[in-house]
Scaffold this motif. Structure first.
Motif, short mmCIF file in Angstrom:
data_model
loop_
_atom_site.label_atom_id
_atom_site.label_comp_id
_atom_site.label_asym_id
_atom_site.label_seq_id
_atom_site.Cartn_x
_atom_site.Cartn_y
_atom_site.Cartn_z
N LEU A 69 0.51 -0.83 0.60
CA LEU A 69 0.14 -0.18 -0.27
C LEU A 69 0.64 1.10 -0.11
O LEU A 69 1.91 1.56 1.05
CB LEU A 69 -1.40 0.13 1.22
N PRO A 70 -0.02 2.56 -0.93
CA PRO A 70 1.21 3.31 -0.93
C PRO A 70 1.57 4.37 0.84
O PRO A 70 2.81 4.99 1.06
CB PRO A 70 0.32 4.47 -1.76
N ASP A 71 0.41 4.14 1.79
CA ASP A 71 0.53 4.27 2.54
C ASP A 71 0.99 3.73 4.06
O ASP A 71 0.87 3.85 4.94
CB ASP A 71 -0.90 5.57 2.86
N LEU A 72 0.81 2.76 3.68
CA LEU A 72 1.36 1.38 4.64
C LEU A 72 1.02 0.89 5.44
O LEU A 72 1.44 0.46 6.33
CB LEU A 72 2.74 1.01 5.01
N HIS A 87 -1.03 2.97 6.89
CA HIS A 87 -1.17 4.44 8.17
C HIS A 87 -1.27 5.48 7.57
O HIS A 87 0.17 5.74 7.99
CB HIS A 87 0.08 4.01 9.22
N PRO A 88 -1.98 5.85 6.73
CA PRO A 88 -1.74 7.16 6.31
C PRO A 88 -1.44 8.37 7.49
O PRO A 88 -1.01 9.29 7.29
CB PRO A 88 -3.08 7.55 6.05
N ASN A 89 -1.75 7.85 9.09
CA ASN A 89 -1.14 8.64 9.52
C ASN A 89 -0.23 8.79 10.22
O ASN A 89 0.80 9.81 10.89
CB ASN A 89 -2.20 8.65 11.56
N ARG A 90 0.71 8.03 9.37
CA ARG A 90 2.69 7.93 9.83
C ARG A 90 3.83 8.81 8.46
O ARG A 90 3.71 7.28 7.61
CB ARG A 90 3.12 6.88 10.94
N PRO A 91 3.53 9.27 7.81
CA PRO A 91 4.40 10.18 6.33
C PRO A 91 6.08 9.14 6.32
O PRO A 91 6.23 9.46 5.87
CB PRO A 91 4.02 11.13 6.45
N ASP A 92 6.26 9.15 8.11
CA ASP A 92 8.08 8.93 7.79
C ASP A 92 7.88 7.55 8.04
O ASP A 92 9.11 7.76 7.81
CB ASP A 92 8.35 9.76 8.85
N LEU A 129 7.83 5.15 5.95
CA LEU A 129 8.87 4.15 4.75
C LEU A 129 10.05 4.77 5.08
O LEU A 129 11.23 3.62 4.88
CB LEU A 129 8.47 4.58 3.68
N GLU A 170 -1.09 -2.67 -4.08
CA GLU A 170 -2.12 -2.40 -2.76
C GLU A 170 -2.99 -4.39 -2.88
O GLU A 170 -4.01 -4.03 -2.99
CB GLU A 170 -3.46 -1.66 -3.52
#
Length: 420
Positions: A18-21, A23-28, A30, A322
């Motif tokens: 997934l592009p946000d892994l 967890h969209p609330n954790r931008p760092d 990756l 995805e």
């Protein structure tokens, strides 16, 4: 493939597809999980099967359930892959000896030339170590990086930027034409030789990464093809391009590794970056003579800087499919997943070069009023010093007019006159 992993610090499940892994609330996130294992807790990432109390094939085989993240390569896609430690490639004894022998040969060559040389040099900020640093008489420092196994393009660029920031010119050495370091930073390629032959002083030629600039006028009598017409016909313009020694006209002598040790430290050989015709970040890194680089910069009107800022390489672009997380431990399958062959990067073909305006012609009132770039290009194409240039008495085009064996008319005009 392993497309999921457990984050032991945050207590979360990470979906690598997934592009946000997930967890969209954790931008760092990756950046955190893809950091070098030496720079983070080695037990930060855990095999999902091991975390859930199921069989971890890696641990059952006497290895580790802890994981790291890498970019895979399959069918043109670059997905994120979770792999069990140790890292993907551990140098074999033969490779380690090759690396050591090449490093020692560089240092020994430098010392033999009276240069200062040191092995395993750590940068001031301790973020990187050069295999050998050779210092020239004017303080020019060359950081030799012997890289005989795979290293990601981003790592090559990052380490090169660190070296440049510390006043060190990076010089990467590969033995494989598919090495990912090729054209990511200044590089050369040598033969894949047994370490005993390297240590024994067998001839070690630079097979790739060193080129010579050739300038020629695109006319029927030229031995070179036209850059603009795909080799068909002649355009009458001036072309300039970079060639490996064997394809130069006349053929140039091959460069030995000892030659480059000396020439790079004294500034006689220097790195240059030639962008591709299509623009963008693509292009060729190469080592060339200082005179060739000076002429090239004169012709194109700009300097070619060394790597100076982090950038995302094409090979680092991530493919996100995805999918649902596969909770099966895939230890043992991780090798074939990235077994797609890497493309050949060390091509002997010319770089694409540049085309300049036609040979300057005589202008009314001021027959010698030509630009500095025109004079330099004409001098290189005609093989004569600038002060021997002059206009043809027939067509007015610039030619070798005043040198030894020069004539009043250029060759086309002579042919025309002889036919009358």
């Amino acid at each position: 493939m392993a497309n999921g992993v457990w984050h032991t610090r945050y207590g979360i499940e990470i979906n690598l597809s997934l592009p946000d892994l997930g967890h969209p609330n954790r931008p760092d996130l990756l950046r955190e999980i893809s950091a070098n294992v030496a720079e983070r807790d080695p037990q930060l990432l855990e095999c999902l099967a091991h975390h859930e109390g199921r069989q971890c094939l890696s641990e059952a085989g006497g290895k580790s359930p802890w994981m790291f993240i890498r970019r895979g390569r399959v069918g043109g896609r670059r997905p994120l892959v979770a792999s069990h430690m140790p890292v993907t490639h551990k140098a074999t004894p033969a490779e380690s000896e090759q690396h050591k022998a090449t490093k020692e040969r560089v240092v020994d060559a430098a010392v033999g030339y009276g240069l200062e040389a040191e092995a395993e040099v750590c940068t001031a900020n301790r973020r990187s170590i050069s295999d050998a640093v050779v210092t020239g008489p004017d303080g020019l420092r060359i950081g030799w990086e012997i890289q005989y196994h795979h290293l990601s393009p981003s790592s090559v660029h990052r380490r090169s930027v660190i070296a440049v920031d510390q006043g060190i010119t990076p010089l990467w050495v590969a033995k494989d034409r598919t090495a990912s370091l090729i054209d990511r930073a200044p590089w050369v390629r040598v033969d894949d030789m047994p370490w005993k032959e390297i240590a024994g002083g067998k001839e070690m030629l630079i097979r790739g990464g060193y080129r010579h600039l050739q300038v020629w006028k695109c006319v029927p009598s030229s031995e070179r093809h036209c850059l603009l017409r795909d080799g068909a016909g002649h355009c009458g313009d001036l072309h300039a391009d970079w060639f490996v020694p064997a394809l130069c006209l006349p053929e140039r002598r091959s460069v030995h590794i000892e030659d480059l040790v000396l020439q790079s430290a004294t500034g006689e050989s220097v790195p240059v970056f030639v962008p591709s015709r299509g623009g963008g970040r693509a292009g060729r890194h190469m080592w060339v003579s200082a005179a060739d680089r000076a002429l090239w910069e004169e012709l194109v009107g700009e300097r070619s800087p060394l790597p100076a800022a982090p950038t995302q390489e094409d090979d680092d672009l991530i493919t996100f499919s995805e999918q649902e997380i596969d909770r099966t431990c895939r230890a043992g399958e991780e090798g074939w997943f990235v077994s797609d062959s890497r493309p050949v990067r060390d091509h002997a073909q010319p770089t694409g070069g540049i085309t300049l305006s036609r040979m300057p012609v005589r202008r009314p009132h001021d027959p010698m009023r030509i630009s500095h770039v025109e004079r330099a290009a004409a001098s290189a194409a005609l093989g004569c010093p600038p002060w021997e240039l002059g206009p043809c008495a027939g067509c007015g085009q610039l030619m070798s007019r005043y040198g030894r064996f020069a004539a009043m008319y250029c060759r086309p005009c002579r042919d025309l006159l002889n036919g009358l």
